[in-house]
Design a protein around this motif. Structure first.
Motif, PDB file in Angstrom:
ATOM      1  N   ARG A 186      -1.798   9.954  -3.523  1.00 51.19           N
ATOM      2  CA  ARG A 186      -2.319   8.768  -2.436  1.00 51.19           C
ATOM      3  C   ARG A 186      -3.756   8.549  -2.804  1.00 51.19           C
ATOM      4  O   ARG A 186      -3.977   7.257  -2.980  1.00 51.19           O
ATOM      5  N   ILE A 187      -4.449   9.559  -3.320  1.00 53.86           N
ATOM      6  CA  ILE A 187      -6.079   9.070  -3.708  1.00 53.86           C
ATOM      7  C   ILE A 187      -5.898   8.264  -4.972  1.00 53.86           C
ATOM      8  O   ILE A 187      -6.581   7.425  -5.325  1.00 53.86           O
ATOM      9  N   CYS A 188      -4.881   8.534  -5.841  1.00 60.14           N
ATOM     10  CA  CYS A 188      -4.561   7.872  -7.167  1.00 60.14           C
ATOM     11  C   CYS A 188      -4.187   6.360  -6.640  1.00 60.14           C
ATOM     12  O   CYS A 188      -4.693   5.482  -7.222  1.00 60.14           O
ATOM     13  N   TYR A 189      -3.348   6.395  -5.886  1.00 54.65           N
ATOM     14  CA  TYR A 189      -3.021   5.021  -5.337  1.00 54.65           C
ATOM     15  C   TYR A 189      -4.022   4.077  -4.661  1.00 54.65           C
ATOM     16  O   TYR A 189      -4.157   3.171  -5.163  1.00 54.65           O
ATOM     17  N   TYR A 190      -4.958   5.073  -4.067  1.00 52.11           N
ATOM     18  CA  TYR A 190      -6.148   4.035  -3.413  1.00 52.11           C
ATOM     19  C   TYR A 190      -7.118   3.603  -4.498  1.00 52.11           C
ATOM     20  O   TYR A 190      -7.850   2.610  -4.572  1.00 52.11           O
ATOM     21  N   ILE A 191      -7.249   4.653  -5.369  1.00 53.35           N
ATOM     22  CA  ILE A 191      -7.965   4.230  -6.647  1.00 53.35           C
ATOM     23  C   ILE A 191      -7.795   3.017  -7.614  1.00 53.35           C
ATOM     24  O   ILE A 191      -8.543   2.418  -7.781  1.00 53.35           O
ATOM     25  N   ILE A 192      -6.579   3.019  -7.663  1.00 51.81           N
ATOM     26  CA  ILE A 192      -5.775   1.963  -8.652  1.00 51.81           C
ATOM     27  C   ILE A 192      -5.921   0.599  -7.627  1.00 51.81           C
ATOM     28  O   ILE A 192      -6.029  -0.440  -8.312  1.00 51.81           O
ATOM     29  N   THR A 193      -5.774   0.811  -6.406  1.00 49.57           N
ATOM     30  CA  THR A 193      -5.838  -0.372  -5.505  1.00 49.57           C
ATOM     31  C   THR A 193      -7.261  -0.929  -5.381  1.00 49.57           C
ATOM     32  O   THR A 193      -7.462  -2.179  -5.203  1.00 49.57           O
ATOM     33  N   ILE A 194      -8.183  -0.031  -5.521  1.00 50.26           N
ATOM     34  CA  ILE A 194      -9.507  -0.313  -5.486  1.00 50.26           C
ATOM     35  C   ILE A 194      -9.744  -1.265  -6.604  1.00 50.26           C
ATOM     36  O   ILE A 194     -10.443  -2.557  -6.649  1.00 50.26           O
TER      37      ILE A 194
END
Length: 534
Positions: free
Chosen positions: A451-459
């Protein structure tokens, strides 16, 4: 340790946990019961599983409702950019377009504020839930959520709003990583996939509610046009807090702590009255799986997620979650702003957006029926491919938009179709696979990392997408579809070679497949006999 029918002394408890909760070898027959429970997991049909474990389904559904809040905000902030009153309050007037706009920098800042907070929340949850359990962490997060909403509601300037969104994101990060992990740990194999995919329905529910609120208030010409949507967030925390006060702890978490008798009580509580006698078998399977993972060097720290076979499992979980963004969600879920720049009125843009969220909700329901027929890998790959085609078409059509004004409506249709396909494929399966693919001892941390990777790529996506569409910046409009088409194509190539099939596999069987380093394309056809495995 081979899984035979011989009785085995329980040696699976950390010394710190060795107390009166630990049963003696006279009471438990771990390996025989574990083998029986694993076989029963495969024999159990969906209807029979619901009858046997009705409360497991109920609690998984109720706890995942917390994700409605994150889904609500996911499209709220991005779609506020096309809100006339919001733009007047927090934006600037641009004579060149005779309208108010938030600058590209602040659009990026606000969208990313609600992604920075979840990174903090997801990382903290990886540690807190392992130490304090699912239930207590969730209850504290709901209290924090209630407090942080005050900041966004009363924000008088864009800087305060930025920090308010960031603070709200912290409990969102907990909710997003807690829901699928809890569902995968209390649900039997027969409906485990459906309940982890239900997480995406909760997102869709939040997005649909948000779309309805935005459409209803877009015509207001005062500050309540954007303050009421923030205030509505207070509707959820209190009732959910009261409900979750009574929810049971995860039996897998109790097993990892050595509290076997407590885990057995939880299974009994989740089972129907006539099936409570099977609780010990289920706990035995959890104990054996936990010990088997120890034997193949599956630790329980953050660094263990990047060691040995767990590195591959972490990669799959992370990229599967990231695929929800790399296939164009920042473009499609912020469609109101794109529609407005493409030439639709603000009212029409929000009506199309509301229709899109409704179709997304329906798509998530259809996904449950699709999941019963096809494997996770097949559904995910088909979704990525189809959405890539829609994005390519949106980009191509933009060349004729100036000459044929009606093309903007065709682009809108393809954007809505993207939402529909996403909600049937990558959306729900993107939650299911990370919940299944990690080792049980590392499940929570694996989901948090994913989920952290998801948030980073979302940024990254949120930083680029506003500049692509904003008429005062790069002004790509529908040609933005070309960028996300390329990103989707790269995702599809990875999926073909690296994404394994996890459907109809128990956690112990997945441990075996990964330990044997089976190719992703051969997971579905590989036979696993736990009785012969070490």
């Amino acid at each position: 340790m081979p899984m035979t029918a011989e009785k085995t002394t329980i040696e699976y408890v950390d010394k710190a946990q060795a107390d009166e909760n630990v049963p003696s070898s006279k009471e438990w027959n771990i390996e025989e019961d574990a083998l029986a429970a694993n076989s029963e997991e495969h024999d159990l049909g969906f209807v029979q599983a619901v009858r046997r474990y009705p409360k497991a389904m109920m609690w998984a559904i109720l706890l995942s409702l917390t994700i409605v809040m994150e889904g609500y905000d996911t499209i709220l902030t991005g779609n506020f950019f096309a809100y006339p009153e919001f733009a007047k309050k927090y934006g600037s007037y641009y004579p060149s377009i005779d309208d108010y706009q938030l600058s590209g920098a602040w659009q990026v800042g606000l969208k990313n504020a609600s992604q920075i907070g979840p990174i903090i929340g997801a990382f903290a949850n990886g540690y807190l839930s392992q130490r304090f359990g699912f239930r207590r962490v969730m209850l504290v997060s709901l209290i924090l959520m209630t407090a942080f909403i005050f900041v966004t509601f009363f924000a008088q300037n864009i800087v305060t709003l930025f920090f308010g969104l960031m603070l709200c994101g912290i409990p969102w990060g907990v909710f997003a990583t807690m829901g699928p992990a809890y569902s995968s740990e209390i649900c039997p194999l027969a409906f485990r996939g459906y309940l982890t995919a239900y997480t995406n329905m909760c997102f869709a529910m939040g997005q649909f509610i948000s779309g309805g609120v935005l459409d209803a208030l877009v015509s207001r010409q005062d500050e309540w046009a954007y303050r009421i949507p923030y205030a509505i967030q207070w509707v959820w925390p209190l009732p959910i807090f009261i409900i979750l006060w009574f929810c049971p702890e995860s039996p897998w978490w109790l097993v990892r702590r050595g509290e076997y008798k407590e885990a057995e009580k939880v299974i009994e509580r989740l089972s129907s009255k006539q099936d409570q006698n099977r609780a010990r078998q289920m706990v035995s399977m959890m104990i054996h799986t936990n010990e088997m993972e120890r034997d193949i060097d599956s630790g329980s720290s953050w660094i263990d997620c990047f060691k040995g076979i767990d590195l591959r499992r972490t990669e799959i979980a992370c990229v599967t979650f990231m695929g929800q963004v790399s296939t164009g969600s920042a473009f499609a879920y912020g469609a109101s702003y794109f529609f407005k720049q493409a030439g639709l009125s603000a009212a029409d843009a929000y009506k199309v957006n509301l229709g899109g969220t409704a179709i997304a909700f329906v798509g998530t329901i259809i996904a449950w029926f699709v999941m019963s027929r096809f494997g996770r890998r097949t559904i995910y790959n088909a979704g990525v491919f189809t959405m890539a085609v829609f994005l390519l078409l949106i980009g191509c059509l933009d060349f004729g938009r100036a000459a044929v004004p009606a093309i903007k409506w065709v682009q809108a249709v393809f954007a809505v179709l993207w939402l529909f396909v996403y909600s049937m494929t990558v959306g729900p399966i993107g939650w299911t696979i990370p919940s299944e693919v990690g080792a049980t001892r590392l499940r929570q941390k694996t989901i948090c990392l994913a989920r952290i990777c998801y948030y980073i790529i979302t940024i990254v996506a949120n930083s680029l997408n506003p500049y692509m569409i904003n008429p005062t910046e790069w002004n790509w409009n529908g040609k933005t579809g070309f960028f996300w088409f390329g990103s989707s194509a790269v995702t599809f190539v990875w999926c073909y070679f690296r994404l394994p099939e996890t459907k109809d596999r128990t956690f112990a069987e997945l441990d075996v497949l990964f330990s044997r380093q089976i190719s992703a394309r051969k997971f579905a056809e590989t036979q696993v006999d736990l009785q012969e495995e070490n």
